[in-house]
Design an enzyme around this catalytic site. Sequence first.
Site, PDB file in Angstrom:
ATOM      1  N   ARG A  43      44.910  38.089  53.462  1.00 26.28           N
ATOM      2  CA  ARG A  43      45.544  36.768  52.877  1.00 26.28           C
ATOM      3  C   ARG A  43      47.031  36.835  53.387  1.00 26.28           C
ATOM      4  NH1 ARG A  43      43.270  36.845  46.703  1.00 26.28           N
ATOM      5  NH2 ARG A  43      40.574  37.184  47.692  1.00 26.28           N
ATOM      6  N   CYS A  71      33.020  36.026  49.176  1.00 23.20           N
ATOM      7  CA  CYS A  71      31.819  35.313  48.640  1.00 23.20           C
ATOM      8  C   CYS A  71      31.014  34.503  49.563  1.00 23.20           C
ATOM      9  CB  CYS A  71      32.318  34.510  47.265  1.00 23.20           C
ATOM     10  SG  CYS A  71      34.224  34.174  47.455  1.00 23.20           S
ATOM     11  N   ASP A  92      34.632  44.327  45.407  1.00 18.38           N
ATOM     12  CA  ASP A  92      34.011  43.005  45.169  1.00 18.38           C
ATOM     13  C   ASP A  92      32.598  43.023  44.890  1.00 18.38           C
ATOM     14  OD1 ASP A  92      34.464  40.384  44.915  1.00 18.38           O
ATOM     15  OD2 ASP A  92      34.641  39.748  47.009  1.00 18.38           O
ATOM     16  N   LYS A 142      36.093  31.867  32.978  1.00 15.25           N
ATOM     17  CA  LYS A 142      36.211  33.270  33.509  1.00 15.25           C
ATOM     18  C   LYS A 142      36.912  34.197  32.457  1.00 15.25           C
ATOM     19  CE  LYS A 142      40.748  32.605  35.855  1.00 15.25           C
ATOM     20  NZ  LYS A 142      41.749  32.712  36.902  1.00 15.25           N
ATOM     21  N   HIS A 157      31.268  35.769  40.163  1.00 16.65           N
ATOM     22  CA  HIS A 157      31.992  36.634  40.843  1.00 16.65           C
ATOM     23  C   HIS A 157      32.683  37.583  40.002  1.00 16.65           C
ATOM     24  CE1 HIS A 157      32.774  33.332  43.939  1.00 16.65           C
ATOM     25  NE2 HIS A 157      32.449  32.380  42.896  1.00 16.65           N
ATOM     26  N   GLN A 202      38.759  44.847  48.417  1.00 15.26           N
ATOM     27  CA  GLN A 202      38.417  44.622  47.038  1.00 15.26           C
ATOM     28  C   GLN A 202      36.981  45.509  46.747  1.00 15.26           C
ATOM     29  OE1 GLN A 202      38.109  40.498  47.325  1.00 15.26           O
ATOM     30  NE2 GLN A 202      39.472  40.226  45.465  1.00 15.26           N
ATOM     31  N   HIS A 216      28.929  40.178  43.650  1.00 11.54           N
ATOM     32  CA  HIS A 216      28.639  38.866  43.368  1.00 11.54           C
ATOM     33  C   HIS A 216      27.317  39.100  42.679  1.00 11.54           C
ATOM     34  CE1 HIS A 216      31.821  37.783  46.061  1.00 11.54           C
ATOM     35  NE2 HIS A 216      31.968  37.011  45.480  1.00 11.54           N
TER      36      HIS A 216
END
Length: 648
Positions: free
Chosen positions: A373, A344, A393, A475, A521, A391, A395
């Site tokens: 991570r 992000c 991912d 969320k 997100h 991911q 946004h």
Amino acid sequence: MAQISLTFPDGNARSYEAGITAAEVAADISTSLAKKAISATLDDQHWDLQWPIQGDAAIALHTLKDEPQANELIRHDLAHVMARAVQELWPDTKVTIGPVIENGWYYDFDRAEPFTPEDLGVIEKKMKEIINKREPVRTEVWERQRAIDFYTANDEPYKVELIDAIPGDEPLRMYWHGDWQDLCRGPHLQHTGQLPGDAFKLMSIAGAYWRGDSDRAMLQRIYGVAFTGKEKLKAHLTMLEEAAKRDHRKLGREMDLFHMQEEAPGMVFWHPNGWRVYTQLQDYMRRMQDSHGYVEVNTPQVVNRKLWEASGHWDNYQENMFIVEVDEDHAREKAVNALKPMNCPCHIQIFNQGLKSYRDLPLRMAEFGSCNRYEPSGAMHGIMRVRGFTQDDGHIFCTEDQVESETKEFVSFLAKVYKDLGFETWRVKLSTRPEKRVGSEESWDQAEAALAAGIQAAGYDYEIQEGEGAFYGPKLEFVLTDAIGRDWQCGTLQIDPNLPERLDASYIGQDGDKHRPLMLHRATLGSFERFIGILIEEHAGKLPFWLAPRQVVVASITSDADDYVQEVVAELQAAGVRAEADIRNEKINYKVREHSLGKVPVILAIGHREVEERTVSIRRLGEKQTRVDSLENVTKALKLEATAPDLL
């Protein structure tokens, strides 16, 4: 004596003297309820029948038919009964703690000799003897020094240490199951006979450091499962048996998909077959995102700590980050960087390049972002929980007014993806404002309402998770249910006004002034590694044909068929089917068994007859029967089957 008022679920209220117990309330209602009652709920707190009630409250009495409360008590009492059984069998054993966990409990013991799998059966037998005694469960509150003296005299040092860790103003509650005693907050059942003796099972033994500290004693942990009835236990054990067959680690070896090794903990070595699944899934997601208006980007793996400090991750997430120090040329000190744990902050850096207008919003940005991570070694699990992952991912930069429509769009997008991948059953959970949060109540009202309206506009219901949102916004969580009833939380959509503020993202509004965008997100699959593990277990390795790494094996029955086998393979490959030849000098039954173990969806067997007639004998994975068809028909059918669902 002071009077208190207790209000029951039906709205009726009764007056009692202060200090009355829930057991006495049950007896006041009926003799049968007094016998069946196991606990109460008092103003949303699970309440032991023996505890006195001192003030007005809403009360509900529970029996074994009330599963949430019954399961908690059954599992908690069984932990005590198991510890009692262990100490009766091996008196020198010292006890520590025995909490309730999902579907059961565990208890940690300090014993010189290791427990064996055979010991579990012995302990179970002793537990059933204790249950059959129907001994009362009683409780008292003790002064701290009395409890310390008691455990010191009984050589139970772990209990003394636990007492020392309890805040001084907290009462110490003791429980007895028969003559056996333990330090415990409760609540518990009325007597051991309320435990279902045929609905529990001891499952396994494991090592566990005392209080999770590797410098402390290594204890022995015994796990158990329990339910309100034997049929539920049987169903759970059947599910575990099925889950073992579907274990992605086992199937990953059999299908030659991937492996892990000590030199790269938490990292996946993808083999050709596994990487084929990975890239097919990624190609599918890329096409889906392209068709839904996403722009794909790619951002650096190693990013200077200054960005992580600005984003807040350095202060709040550093223990999960891999730090990279670099000696820059002519630098007086090392540059401190981190492997990115999420994408992000980097996506905002792209958004911030060049001036953005309200006409550019919503801007849907996507990346197959490789992240790292730190996960503790004990938390890692195959490819489901790793340290290095990618991911899907995304946004979405938008205005407040666009949140509802973007939510609807994403939920519809996610529903199509899940359906294409074989998941028909999934739920949506809306996590609302936590106790500690930033922003006005009005902004939270608007954000939560926009997410709820977007879900409903997409045609789906949702569950509320009170107080489970992030400190900066609510969320959505999307939870899949797999073929054997397990839940997997995969997709997410989260409103974030915080990061655009911290990293100074802005756009020019219709009024000509600068405004902050909201950042949504969103992830559909989550990590590719974890989702592929879920796919493997959902389909028990029998992946949808278009995703299967090895779609067709063409196997010869006789060496005279080898040339035709190669011809069939070439024709299938030309049609876009992943086909390979097996012309080894082995019996056809051996070949079928081997390729079935590798979860090849289709095996085409070719012998003299097939060569002469230009046909193939078709055997599908999981089917015992074969059929014969022309090469032309089979090629046409398999070509269609090999086409990804978004391309049909």
